[in-house]
Design an enzyme around this catalytic site. Structure first.
Site, short mmCIF file in Angstrom:
data_model
loop_
_atom_site.label_atom_id
_atom_site.label_comp_id
_atom_site.label_asym_id
_atom_site.label_seq_id
_atom_site.Cartn_x
_atom_site.Cartn_y
_atom_site.Cartn_z
N LYS A 1 10.82 -15.74 -11.83
CA LYS A 1 10.38 -14.43 -12.58
C LYS A 1 9.52 -15.07 -13.70
O LYS A 1 8.43 -14.25 -13.73
CB LYS A 1 11.78 -14.09 -13.37
CG LYS A 1 11.94 -12.79 -13.77
CD LYS A 1 12.53 -11.94 -12.81
CE LYS A 1 11.96 -11.89 -11.64
NZ LYS A 1 12.97 -11.22 -10.47
N CYS B 1 0.90 -1.18 -0.06
CA CYS B 1 -0.01 -0.03 -0.06
C CYS B 1 0.85 1.25 -0.05
O CYS B 1 1.81 1.29 0.48
CB CYS B 1 -0.97 -0.09 1.17
SG CYS B 1 -2.01 -1.36 1.45
N ARG C 1 3.50 -0.51 -5.17
CA ARG C 1 3.29 -0.66 -3.78
C ARG C 1 2.04 -1.57 -3.72
O ARG C 1 1.92 -2.23 -2.47
CB ARG C 1 3.39 0.49 -2.60
CG ARG C 1 4.70 1.32 -2.67
CD ARG C 1 4.46 2.23 -1.68
NE ARG C 1 4.50 1.88 -0.18
CZ ARG C 1 5.37 1.53 0.34
NH1 ARG C 1 6.92 1.62 -0.31
NH2 ARG C 1 5.67 0.94 1.55
N GLU D 1 15.78 -18.58 -9.75
CA GLU D 1 15.50 -17.31 -10.22
C GLU D 1 14.68 -17.24 -11.32
O GLU D 1 13.48 -16.44 -11.34
CB GLU D 1 16.71 -16.09 -10.08
CG GLU D 1 16.65 -14.85 -10.52
CD GLU D 1 15.52 -14.15 -9.58
OE1 GLU D 1 15.01 -14.48 -8.62
OE2 GLU D 1 14.99 -12.88 -10.14
N HIS E 1 15.18 -38.03 -8.66
CA HIS E 1 14.62 -38.39 -7.41
C HIS E 1 13.20 -37.97 -7.17
O HIS E 1 12.82 -38.02 -6.26
CB HIS E 1 15.64 -37.72 -6.38
CG HIS E 1 16.86 -38.32 -6.32
ND1 HIS E 1 17.43 -39.28 -6.35
CD2 HIS E 1 18.26 -37.46 -6.98
CE1 HIS E 1 18.71 -39.51 -6.26
NE2 HIS E 1 19.05 -38.33 -6.78
N ASN F 1 -1.10 2.05 5.58
CA ASN F 1 -0.20 0.95 5.06
C ASN F 1 0.23 0.09 6.36
O ASN F 1 0.70 0.77 7.19
CB ASN F 1 0.71 1.72 4.46
CG ASN F 1 2.11 0.62 4.06
OD1 ASN F 1 1.66 -0.46 3.94
ND2 ASN F 1 3.22 1.17 3.97
N GLY F 2 -0.23 -1.12 6.22
CA GLY F 2 0.31 -1.79 7.47
C GLY F 2 -0.96 -2.93 7.69
O GLY F 2 -1.89 -3.17 7.07
N LYS G 1 5.47 -4.33 -5.01
CA LYS G 1 6.85 -4.12 -4.92
C LYS G 1 7.47 -4.09 -3.55
O LYS G 1 8.74 -4.71 -3.63
CB LYS G 1 7.33 -2.75 -5.70
CG LYS G 1 9.04 -2.66 -5.87
CD LYS G 1 9.24 -3.14 -7.23
CE LYS G 1 10.75 -3.22 -7.32
NZ LYS G 1 11.06 -4.35 -7.99
N TRP H 1 -3.01 -2.63 -1.52
CA TRP H 1 -2.59 -4.10 -1.63
C TRP H 1 -3.54 -4.85 -0.75
O TRP H 1 -2.94 -4.68 0.51
CB TRP H 1 -1.22 -4.61 -1.58
CG TRP H 1 -0.63 -5.61 -1.90
CD1 TRP H 1 -0.42 -6.39 -3.24
CD2 TRP H 1 -0.60 -7.00 -0.89
NE1 TRP H 1 -0.19 -7.73 -3.10
CE2 TRP H 1 -0.17 -8.08 -1.92
CE3 TRP H 1 -0.79 -7.06 0.40
CZ2 TRP H 1 0.03 -9.36 -1.34
CZ3 TRP H 1 -0.43 -8.26 0.96
CH2 TRP H 1 -0.06 -9.40 0.15
N GLU I 1 6.06 -15.31 -11.65
CA GLU I 1 5.28 -14.13 -11.18
C GLU I 1 4.76 -12.98 -12.14
O GLU I 1 3.93 -12.41 -12.16
CB GLU I 1 6.08 -13.34 -10.18
CG GLU I 1 7.35 -12.68 -10.78
CD GLU I 1 8.34 -11.90 -9.92
OE1 GLU I 1 7.90 -11.36 -8.93
OE2 GLU I 1 9.60 -12.12 -9.87
C1 F6R Z 1 10.58 -10.91 -7.46
C2 F6R Z 1 10.61 -9.92 -6.30
C3 F6R Z 1 10.40 -10.16 -4.95
C4 F6R Z 1 11.27 -9.64 -3.97
C5 F6R Z 1 11.14 -9.85 -2.38
C6 F6R Z 1 12.23 -9.27 -1.73
O1 F6R Z 1 10.78 -10.22 -8.50
O2 F6R Z 1 10.57 -8.58 -6.50
O3 F6R Z 1 10.63 -11.52 -4.91
O4 F6R Z 1 12.65 -9.76 -4.26
O5 F6R Z 1 9.98 -9.50 -2.16
O6 F6R Z 1 11.84 -7.87 -1.98
P1 F6R Z 1 13.14 -6.93 -1.31
O7 F6R Z 1 14.41 -7.13 -2.04
O8 F6R Z 1 12.70 -5.47 -1.52
O9 F6R Z 1 13.35 -7.43 0.01
#
Ligand code: F6R
Length: 595
Positions: free
Chosen positions: A476, A2, A27, A472, A495, A99-100, A590, A73, A479
């Site tokens: 990606k 948020c 956010r 990774e 396995h 926010n929280g 984010k 969010w 998501e």
């Molecule tokens: C994936 C992504 C998330 C962040 C995770 C940690 O693309 O962006 O998996 O890596 O939420 O966020 P930070 O790095 O801001 O602690």
């Protein structure tokens, strides 16, 4: 998650609130709202949808003396109209954005209901607004700030709040605990926001509000109090150099693509900041802490966790015992074996709640914390003993790309500094060149991406560092495309997971290491024999004619930098061909500021 904004003064309120929310949309983007207060009335606009929808809803001529806004969010209650912020108390005295997460909201709600309070929404936020109103109405003083203080004393959890009080359009009140909130001072106007960015064109100096602080802004005044009056201290406002950072799309169709292609610059910027000629530029005390540490413990989440996996291999390779924990796990099972651990937090945002929870645990035992973050002034930056900045520039796409590149590259530079290996400089120049080559060849990756986008399941394989990259790449892909995907160590297939392999299932393998190249290729034979469609991403030194994409050679230990970029392009182009909302994928945000 948020984003919140608030402002009072001469600035065009509608412009600030809506532009501000647009820049905070990363956010959370489930629903949005604003409230405008004048002496005559309070007007609230809210809806499930994006800031662009809110922009349509708020009349172009809308004005107010004080206002607040929110991009959501969802945590409590689905993203519908009634759960959208701002929320008003029953009699309309308090209107708030939040926010929280309030952990004890159920018991507080029950108490209020017992006193006859009726709720419109399922949110914890509406409980806060009504508690404020209850305290306000009960107190003889009829002072909104006292009512806010009393409410904060009741709350358990996290909050950044911007609050309007209906009888006073000259102030926006605020409060903060474990969720970020910044005050900006401008000319005859003051501002609030979850980060600096909304205020960049408005404010001239900033104050990052601390936990347990609350108060108000008015046109000319900033009043900050502390829940514990003994903790009150003079306010120090500071400038930010963020203005020079480019946050436009610059002709790119998506932030994600722009950010992937900023990777070579990110490497260069890191070298400019941490290497001077043949010397490394790190705080001597930090280097000493590394030398004293009998154990390095990495804590991170998501993509940053995947960067930490690479970091663990880097430090192990120079004789430092290292472990990696997912922060949300460590927070509840904090196992520390060594006597002198050094903790490394990796976080693009510096605001991740799961990590912030760990800070407290570690501080209690007195171990040093180094935070590696992209966000100067973030909660983790401020709570740590040492910070190394990533200098990746603001990352706006929700899926992290260039920040991962910066995290891995910075860990490599740090490793080199610890062993005095200046070859890293030429090694990273080689990486920059390989990245530029990769950008030039991206359409080859696009063709693979379009083929895999048609399938419901995709597997990524690797061994060693290539396995870290497989994890990774898989994250990606899932998501931003919503395709189910797994990253696996090549040797683990037989396995169990090989049961999932059947005709045409895409299996993408990274082959970057001489030591494991033969083994991973033999794993590929096993899936080929079961009908999988195999794609090999190798490098020039290990390439075979039939490989699908070949990167330029770099030192093996730096291979995650180029291989991860291939994974990022794969996801990007697969999402593009599926018509996904690339920069704002479903259900994500984010900055993950809730547990
Ligand atoms: C994936 C992504 C998330 C962040 C995770 C940690 O693309 O962006 O998996 O890596 O939420 O966020 P930070 O790095 O801001 O602690």
């Amino acid at each position: 998650m948020c984003g919140i904004v608030g402002s009072v003064g001469e600035t065009k309120l509608r412009d600030y609130l809506l532009h501000g929310l647009k820049s905070l949309e990363y956010r959370g983007y489930d629903s949005a709202g604003t409230a405008f207060l004048t002496k005559e009335k309070l007007e609230v606009f809210r809806l499930p949808g994006r800031i662009d929808d809110l922009n349509q809803l708020v009349p172009a001529k809308m004005h107010g003396a004080a206002g607040i806004g929110h991009t959501r969010w969802a945590t409590h209650g689905e993203p519908n109209f009634v759960n959208s912020h701002p929320h008003c108390s029953q009699q309309g005295y308090f209107t708030i954005v939040h926010n929280g997460v309030i952990d004890n909201f159920r018991s507080l709600k029950k108490k209020l209901q017992n006193q006859g309070c009726k709720f419109q929404s399922e949110t914890d936020t509406e409980v806060i607004a009504n508690l404020m109103e209850m305290h306000y109405l009960k107190a003889a003083t009829k002072n909104p700030l006292d009512a806010i203080k009393k409410t904060l004393e009741d709350l358990e959890g996290s909050y950044a709040l911007a609050i309007l009080f209906k009888k006073d359009d000259t102030k926006v009140y605020f409060a903060k605990l474990h969720s970020p909130l910044v005050i900006g001072k401008g000319k005859n106007t003051n501002y609030l926001a979850s980060d600096y960015v909304p205020m960049l064109d408005y404010a001239t100096s900033y104050y990052i509000i601390d936990d347990y602080q609350y108060g108000y802004i008015s046109q000319k005044e900033v009043v900050v109090k502390h829940l514990d009056p003994n903790e009150e201290k003079p306010l120090v406002f500071h400038q930010t150099d963020l203005k020079v950072i480019d946050i436009g799309l610059n002709g790119y169709p998506h932030y994600m693509l722009k950010e992937i292609e900023e990777s070579p610059e990110v490497i260069k910027r890191l070298m400019d900041n941490y290497v001077d000629g043949n010397q490394f530029v790190f705080d001597d005390v930090l280097i000493q802490k590394f030398q004293e540490a009998d154990q390095i413990i990495f804590l991170a989440c998501g993509t940053s966790y995947h960067a930490a996996l690479v970091g663990r291999r880097y430090f192990e390779s120079i004789g430092k015992t290292s472990r990696v924990y997912i922060a949300s796990e460590f927070a509840y099972y904090p196992e520390v074996k060594g006597k002198h651990p050094l903790f490394i937090f990796i976080s693009q945002s510096g605001e991740t709640a799961d990590l912030i929870r760990c800070v407290k645990i570690i501080q209690q035992q007195g171990s040093p914390i180094l935070t590696i973050t992209n966000t100067k002034g973030s909660s983790l930056d401020r709570a740590s003993d040492f910070t190394l900045l990533l200098y990746a520039g603001m990352e706006i796409a929700v899926a992290s790309t260039k920040a991962y590149i910066a995290q891995v590259a910075l860990l490599a530079i740090l490793r080199a500094a610890l062993i005095g290996n200046t070859e890293i400089i030429t090694d990273l120049i080689e990486v920059e060149k390989a990245m530029k080559g990769l950008i030039g060849a991206k359409l080859e990756i696009k063709a693979i991406a379009e083929a895999i986008a048609k399938e419901p399941n995709v597997f990524f394989l690797g061994r060693g560092l290539d396995y870290d990259v497989a994890l990774e790449a898989s994250l990606k892909l899932k998501e931003i495309t919503y395709i189910h995907s797994e990253g696996l160590p090549g040797g683990e297939l037989k396995h169990g997971p090989i049961a999932l392999i059947k005709k045409d299932v895409p299996v993408i393998a990274f082959v970057s290491d001489q030591i494991t190249a033969a083994a991973i290729r033999s794993n590929l034979q096993e899936v080929l024999a079961r009908g999988a469609k195999v794609y090999v991403v190798s490098n020039q030194a290990l390439a075979k004619e039939e490989d699908d994409f070949v990167t330029r050679n770099t030192k093996t230990y730096l291979s995650p930098l180029t291989k991860a970029m291939v994974g990022q392009y794969l996801s990007y182009y697969a999402a593009l061909s599926l018509g996904r909302d690339i920069d704002k994928p479903r259900n994500l945000a984010k900055s993950v500021t809730v547990e």
